[in-house]
Design an enzyme around this catalytic site. Structure first.
Site, PDB file in Angstrom:
ATOM      1  N   HIS A 178       0.832  -1.206   0.000  1.00 24.84           N
ATOM      2  CA  HIS A 178       0.000   0.000   0.000  1.00 24.84           C
ATOM      3  C   HIS A 178       0.867   1.256   0.000  1.00 24.84           C
ATOM      4  O   HIS A 178       0.615   2.198  -0.759  1.00 24.84           O
ATOM      5  CB  HIS A 178      -0.899   0.046   1.246  1.00 24.84           C
ATOM      6  CG  HIS A 178      -1.944  -1.009   1.306  1.00 24.84           C
ATOM      7  ND1 HIS A 178      -2.103  -1.813   2.409  1.00 24.84           N
ATOM      8  CD2 HIS A 178      -2.899  -1.389   0.423  1.00 24.84           C
ATOM      9  CE1 HIS A 178      -3.115  -2.640   2.204  1.00 24.84           C
ATOM     10  NE2 HIS A 178      -3.608  -2.413   0.999  1.00 24.84           N
ATOM     11  N   LYS A 216     -16.475  -7.108   5.720  1.00 26.06           N
ATOM     12  CA  LYS A 216     -15.145  -7.717   5.777  1.00 26.06           C
ATOM     13  C   LYS A 216     -14.704  -8.034   7.202  1.00 26.06           C
ATOM     14  O   LYS A 216     -13.751  -8.762   7.399  1.00 26.06           O
ATOM     15  CB  LYS A 216     -14.100  -6.805   5.114  1.00 26.06           C
ATOM     16  CG  LYS A 216     -14.140  -6.841   3.606  1.00 26.06           C
ATOM     17  CD  LYS A 216     -12.914  -6.184   3.035  1.00 26.06           C
ATOM     18  CE  LYS A 216     -12.857  -6.349   1.533  1.00 26.06           C
ATOM     19  NZ  LYS A 216     -11.621  -5.790   0.971  1.00 26.06           N
ATOM     20  N   ARG A 260      -1.669  -6.420  -8.121  1.00 27.13           N
ATOM     21  CA  ARG A 260      -0.597  -7.340  -7.758  1.00 27.13           C
ATOM     22  C   ARG A 260      -0.477  -8.461  -8.770  1.00 27.13           C
ATOM     23  O   ARG A 260       0.603  -8.917  -9.074  1.00 27.13           O
ATOM     24  CB  ARG A 260      -0.856  -7.947  -6.378  1.00 27.13           C
ATOM     25  CG  ARG A 260      -0.778  -6.961  -5.251  1.00 27.13           C
ATOM     26  CD  ARG A 260      -1.256  -7.596  -3.984  1.00 27.13           C
ATOM     27  NE  ARG A 260      -2.632  -8.046  -4.201  1.00 27.13           N
ATOM     28  CZ  ARG A 260      -3.469  -8.384  -3.258  1.00 27.13           C
ATOM     29  NH1 ARG A 260      -3.094  -8.360  -2.026  1.00 27.13           N
ATOM     30  NH2 ARG A 260      -4.701  -8.752  -3.541  1.00 27.13           N
ATOM     31  N   SER A 290      -3.156  -7.882   2.630  1.00 29.53           N
ATOM     32  CA  SER A 290      -3.490  -7.672   4.040  1.00 29.53           C
ATOM     33  C   SER A 290      -4.055  -8.935   4.675  1.00 29.53           C
ATOM     34  O   SER A 290      -3.735  -9.267   5.820  1.00 29.53           O
ATOM     35  CB  SER A 290      -4.493  -6.523   4.189  1.00 29.53           C
ATOM     36  OG  SER A 290      -3.892  -5.304   3.847  1.00 29.53           O
TER      37      SER A 290
END
Length: 165
Positions: free
Chosen positions: A17, A41, A95, A133
């Protein structure tokens, strides 16, 4: 003034990030980091903690680059939030190919909501491409070493959260 918006949950903020923030700061005069309130989440860190973490991690980038960096929570639609902060571009980090497929769908939906705001994709630096994460939290939860994925401050927060300090 060109304003960019970099949205995410940042739970926790990773070196990936921070890499995207550093590179996005070169593209805009003002960068708003939108910390999503995503109750679905089930974030590890509460909103205030996530905002404070990313503010601390990005303060040096703002000083070095001269870019105005603001961190703001949001819970509404991304395109509505982008208008609210006067963003002309939304910055997303990629990514892997799987990220692209998801983001490709999101671009279509977001363009239907507001075709004036551009989406800009930045590839994560090769050393950060595997960092997610979700995986960082899992490694930390199991007592693994996350020092290659997060800053020392975030590593300390993860250890404290999992009772490892």
């Amino acid at each position: 003034m060109r304003t960019g918006l970099y949205p995410g949950t940042f739970d926790p903020v990773t070196l990936g990030h921070v890499d995207i923030v550093r590179r996005a700061a070169k593209l805009v005069d003002r960068l708003v980091i939108g910390v999503a309130i995503n109750r679905d989440k089930g974030p590890l860190f509460d909103l205030e903690t996530r905002v404070a973490m990313i503010e601390a991690e990005c303060a040096p980038i703002a000083r070095e680059s001269g870019t105005i960096i603001e961190v703001r929570p949001f819970e509404n639609l991304l395109m509505h939030f982008a208008r609210e902060v006067d963003a002309t571009i939304i910055i997303r980090g990629l990514r892997a190919v799987s990220d692209f497929e998801y983001e490709f769908q999101m671009v279509g939906m977001n363009r239907a909501l507001d075709d004036e705001i551009e989406m800009v994709f930045l590839m994560a630096e090769a050393t950060h491409q595997a960092i997610a994460s979700k995986l960082v939290k899992e490694i930390a939860r199991m007592g693994g070493d996350v020092s290659s994925f997060v800053s020392p401050a975030i590593e300390k927060a993860l250890k404290a959260r999992f009772g490892r300090i």
